[in-house]
Design an enzyme around this catalytic site. Structure first.
Site, PDB file in Angstrom:
ATOM      1  N   ALA A 155      19.853 -61.082  -6.812  1.00 41.32           N
ATOM      2  CA  ALA A 155      21.185 -60.760  -6.286  1.00 41.32           C
ATOM      3  C   ALA A 155      22.185 -61.834  -6.682  1.00 41.32           C
ATOM      4  O   ALA A 155      23.294 -61.524  -7.131  1.00 41.32           O
ATOM      5  CB  ALA A 155      21.132 -60.611  -4.767  1.00 41.32           C
ATOM      6  N   TYR A 156      21.798 -63.088  -6.510  1.00 37.42           N
ATOM      7  CA  TYR A 156      22.687 -64.193  -6.867  1.00 37.42           C
ATOM      8  C   TYR A 156      23.001 -64.161  -8.358  1.00 37.42           C
ATOM      9  O   TYR A 156      24.164 -64.265  -8.768  1.00 37.42           O
ATOM     10  CB  TYR A 156      22.040 -65.522  -6.484  1.00 37.42           C
ATOM     11  CG  TYR A 156      22.917 -66.723  -6.718  1.00 37.42           C
ATOM     12  CD1 TYR A 156      23.941 -67.044  -5.828  1.00 37.42           C
ATOM     13  CD2 TYR A 156      22.718 -67.549  -7.824  1.00 37.42           C
ATOM     14  CE1 TYR A 156      24.752 -68.150  -6.035  1.00 37.42           C
ATOM     15  CE2 TYR A 156      23.522 -68.661  -8.037  1.00 37.42           C
ATOM     16  CZ  TYR A 156      24.540 -68.956  -7.138  1.00 37.42           C
ATOM     17  OH  TYR A 156      25.341 -70.049  -7.353  1.00 37.42           O
ATOM     18  N   SER A 157      21.968 -63.995  -9.191  1.00 36.29           N
ATOM     19  CA  SER A 157      22.170 -63.967 -10.640  1.00 36.29           C
ATOM     20  C   SER A 157      23.076 -62.804 -11.041  1.00 36.29           C
ATOM     21  O   SER A 157      23.983 -62.968 -11.866  1.00 36.29           O
ATOM     22  CB  SER A 157      20.817 -63.860 -11.352  1.00 36.29           C
ATOM     23  OG  SER A 157      19.988 -64.965 -11.049  1.00 36.29           O
TER      24      SER A 157
END
Length: 249
Positions: A155-157
């Site tokens: 999700a962060y990436s």
């Protein structure tokens, strides 16, 4: 770290995530260099402390995932300053650390909502004021994870890759209109956001950095302040790395 006296004289800036970490460091530096800042952050207690310590002209406690509140805060900030020269979108979260097949859906949605949707709401609300003035600098804080992808941080990436793509799109839209838009892609640096991660994930990211150490927040703040200044006049829709040699493009 040294400052450039008077570099932001007569300028005003909105800093999201301004109560801590990179946002706070950037805000403090802009004030030291003659500018005025308005801090946006959802942590009202930390926000008040940071605003007092930095000497901020204003502060607004808000969740940037609330598009209506963001629009209202932008109007209030413009009223406070008379104009907005700089927007630094530093607010962000890491989300869960898990493989995709077990990644919590609620964490995925929250990360995308804060890191990408919230950043979009902030830019959308502020850009018209910059275009009306014929001047603006926008710095969107992305990550090397948006270029390379970190395992167990999907999700962060994905959100940070979205920030890079959005920055390139917006930068091209407003090119030639006095508004410069760029993204910062730092490797991991010492910041309160690391508390959201297991030590194994921090160690993994540190191990990817050729310099063999984490960054320091002031190193990224120095780069952001160049990007936010009038000196950054011909580079737009692009990314600036502070990665200790990690990134390859």
């Amino acid at each position: 770290m040294s400052s450039f006296a008077g570099r932001f004289e007569g300028q005003s800036a909105i800093i999201t995530g301004g109560a801590s970490g990179l946002g706070r460091a950037v805000a403090a530096r802009i004030v030291r260099e003659g500018g005025r800042v308005c801090l946006w952050d959802r942590d009202s207690e930390a926000l008040q402390e940071a605003a007092a310590a930095i000497g901020a002209a204003g502060s607004y406690a808000l969740d940037i995932t609330d598009a209506e509140r963001v629009a209202a805060a932008a109007q209030e900030s413009v009223a406070l300053f008379g104009k907005v020269d700089v927007l630094v979108c530093s607010a962000g979260i890491t989300g869960a650390t898990a493989p995709v097949e077990r990644y919590p859906i609620d964490s995925w949605q929250r990360v995308i909502d804060v890191n990408l949707n919230g950043l979009f709401y902030c830019c959308r609300a502020v850009v018209p004021h910059m275009l009306a003035n014929g001047y603006g600098r926008i710095v969107n804080v992305a990550s090397v994870a948006g270029k390379e992808g970190n395992p167990q941080a999907s999700a962060y990436s994905a959100s940070k890759a979205g920030v890079i793509g959005f920055t390139k799109s917006l930068g091209k839209e407003v090119a030639g209109k006095g508004v410069i838009v760029n993204a910062l892609t730092p490797a991991t640096f010492e910041s309160p956001i690391l508390a959201q991660l297991p030590q194994s994930q921090v160690d993994y990211m540190k191990g990817k950095i050729p310099m063999g150490r984490l960054g320091e927040v002031e190193e990224s703040a120095a780069m952001v302040c160049f990007m936010a200044s009038a000196e950054c006049s011909f580079t737009t829709a692009s990314t600036f790395d502070t990665s200790g040699g990690r990134t390859t493009y």
